[in-house]
Design an enzyme around this catalytic site. Structure first.
Site, short mmCIF file in Angstrom:
data_model
loop_
_atom_site.label_atom_id
_atom_site.label_comp_id
_atom_site.label_asym_id
_atom_site.label_seq_id
_atom_site.Cartn_x
_atom_site.Cartn_y
_atom_site.Cartn_z
N GLY A 134 0.88 -1.19 0.00
CA GLY A 134 0.00 0.00 0.00
C GLY A 134 0.90 1.22 0.00
O GLY A 134 2.03 1.18 -0.48
N ARG A 135 0.38 2.33 0.55
CA ARG A 135 1.17 3.56 0.56
C ARG A 135 2.45 3.41 1.38
O ARG A 135 3.53 3.81 0.95
CB ARG A 135 0.33 4.71 1.12
N ILE A 136 2.31 2.82 2.57
CA ILE A 136 3.48 2.69 3.43
C ILE A 136 4.45 1.66 2.85
O ILE A 136 5.67 1.90 2.80
CB ILE A 136 3.08 2.33 4.88
N SER A 195 1.02 -8.79 -2.34
CA SER A 195 -0.04 -7.83 -2.10
C SER A 195 -1.31 -8.28 -2.81
O SER A 195 -1.24 -8.98 -3.82
CB SER A 195 0.39 -6.46 -2.65
N THR A 215 5.96 -2.94 11.64
CA THR A 215 5.48 -1.61 12.06
C THR A 215 3.99 -1.50 11.73
O THR A 215 3.45 -0.40 11.68
CB THR A 215 6.25 -0.47 11.34
N ARG A 243 0.71 -4.09 12.68
CA ARG A 243 -0.04 -4.43 13.90
C ARG A 243 0.48 -5.77 14.41
O ARG A 243 0.73 -6.68 13.61
CB ARG A 243 -1.55 -4.55 13.61
N GLU A 300 -0.57 -5.33 22.89
CA GLU A 300 -0.20 -3.96 23.23
C GLU A 300 -1.19 -3.33 24.21
O GLU A 300 -2.39 -3.50 24.03
CB GLU A 300 -0.24 -3.16 21.92
N HIS A 319 5.59 1.65 19.62
CA HIS A 319 4.60 2.09 18.62
C HIS A 319 4.83 3.56 18.20
O HIS A 319 4.00 4.44 18.46
CB HIS A 319 3.17 1.89 19.12
N GLY A 362 5.65 4.56 14.90
CA GLY A 362 5.61 4.73 13.45
C GLY A 362 5.34 6.16 12.99
O GLY A 362 6.09 6.72 12.20
C1 GLV Z 1 -0.61 3.72 13.73
O1 GLV Z 1 -0.33 2.59 14.05
C2 GLV Z 1 -1.64 4.05 12.81
O2 GLV Z 1 -2.37 3.16 12.38
O3 GLV Z 1 -1.75 5.23 12.49
C1 GLV Z 2 -1.49 3.44 4.88
O1 GLV Z 2 -1.80 4.60 4.79
C2 GLV Z 2 -1.24 2.51 3.78
O2 GLV Z 2 -1.99 2.57 2.81
O3 GLV Z 2 -0.29 1.70 3.84
#
Ligand code: GLV
Ligand code: GLV
Length: 320
Positions: free
Chosen positions: A157-159, A178, A237, A239, A268, A286, A288
């Protein structure tokens, strides 16, 4: 007309709060020192027209049922597994998150964990702080370089993409698993889409970037984890619940993989005590999105989502 009421469950960075006040809303920020309890949350959401929640606030059916006039729940996070979004939708409540604005911060932190694991930062730090450094040695704390390593992105995804760009700049070869094909990653970074099985077997570094959902719970199960290379590094990073944490700990104990970097944990904020005893892990609380840039932008985005919905416009980043 009565002022619209916004309830914020924690004192978040003020950028968004300022926006809401400027709009003339009646804003209440929870003033308790600890996180809000469920019973207080249920009381506070009753009369709110919009709510900003943290990822630590569990917004279940009971909490949603207490909302009498809420139109929008703006989660101050990218992930929204803390909210029953289907139930909210059934009740006509829009749920929004804060994607994009935290992507670079989270990707930076992910690379920090990768490097910290590959070069054993924690062991080096420990040596220095315990006054045991006796000078340069040819074989002191040898790690691995990133160049030419196979970097597996689980969830493009974006990250995931932002991490892949960074890893590519370090000279890594990118493979990814993915649900969707990512043509930019394939064209710009020569990334190869592979099966989950192949990703786990071939990667020198595996980094997780999937959201937590029913189908991603323990996605990295015993069978997959046991196929990782002995020299590999695993970074989470995303869940905690997307990995079989207990089994991962057993692998780390037996040195079946080189190291793991954790920013998130299965239970957590509780941390498995076995994890604390391991030398081949780097543990962060946590963090990130924990930069001034991201947290301010998240605050503004959450506020803008509230304002949009309460003004009868489409929210910027809806999830349900
Ligand atoms: C952090 O873990 C978020 O989901 O923004
Ligand atoms: C979060 O914003 C993602 O799309 O990975």
């Amino acid at each position: 007309m009565d002022k619209k009421k916004i309830f914020i469950t924690y004192n978040i960075p003020e950028a968004g709060i300022k926006l809401l006040l400027k709009k003339g809303y009646d804003v209440e920020v929870y003033s308790g020192k600890k996180l809000i309890s469920k019973s207080e949350l249920i009381k506070k959401v009753k009369n709110a027209d919009g709510i900003i929640t943290l990822l630590t606030d569990k917004i279940d059916k009971q909490v949603i049922d207490a909302m009498q006039r809420c139109k929008v729940i703006a989660n101050y996070a990218a992930g929204y597994n803390n909210i029953d979004i289907e139930y909210a939708k059934a009740k006509g409540i829009i749920v929004t998150n804060t994607p994009d604005v935290l992507t670079d911060s989270t990707a930076d932190l992910t690379m920090s964990l990768v490097l910290a694991c590959m070069r054993q930062f924690n062991e080096g730090e420990k040596l220095m702080r315990s006054n045991k450094f006796q000078g340069w040695r040819p074989k002191l704390l040898l790690g691995y370089e990133l160049k030419n390593k196979i970097f597996g992105i689980l969830g493009m995804g974006r990250i995931g993409f932002a991490v892949a760009k960074r890893a590519y700049a370090f000279g890594c070869k990118i493979i990814y698993y993915s649900s969707k094909r990512h043509t930019d990653a394939e064209q710009l970074l020569k990334a190869k889409r592979v099966s989950l099985h192949t990703l786990v077997r071939e990667s020198d570094i595996i980094s997780l970037h999937v959201p937590l959902m029913e189908k991603t719970k323990k996605l990295l199960n015993k069978k997959l984890l046991s196929q990782m290379k002995n020299t590999s590094v695993l970074i989470n990073t995303a869940r905690g619940e997307v990995i079989d944490e207990e089994y991962l700990i057993s692998l780390l104990k037996k040195k079946k993989i080189f190291a793991a970097g954790f920013d998130v944990y299965e239970n957590e904020p509780k941390v498995n005590p076995e994890l604390l005893k391991l030398e081949n892990v780097v543990l962060l609380p946590h963090l990130g999105s924990a930069t001034h840039e991201a947290r301010n932008a998240m605050s503004e985005l959450a506020a803008k989502n509230i304002i949009a919905v309460l003004s009868g416009r489409k929210s910027l980043t809806p999830v349900n």
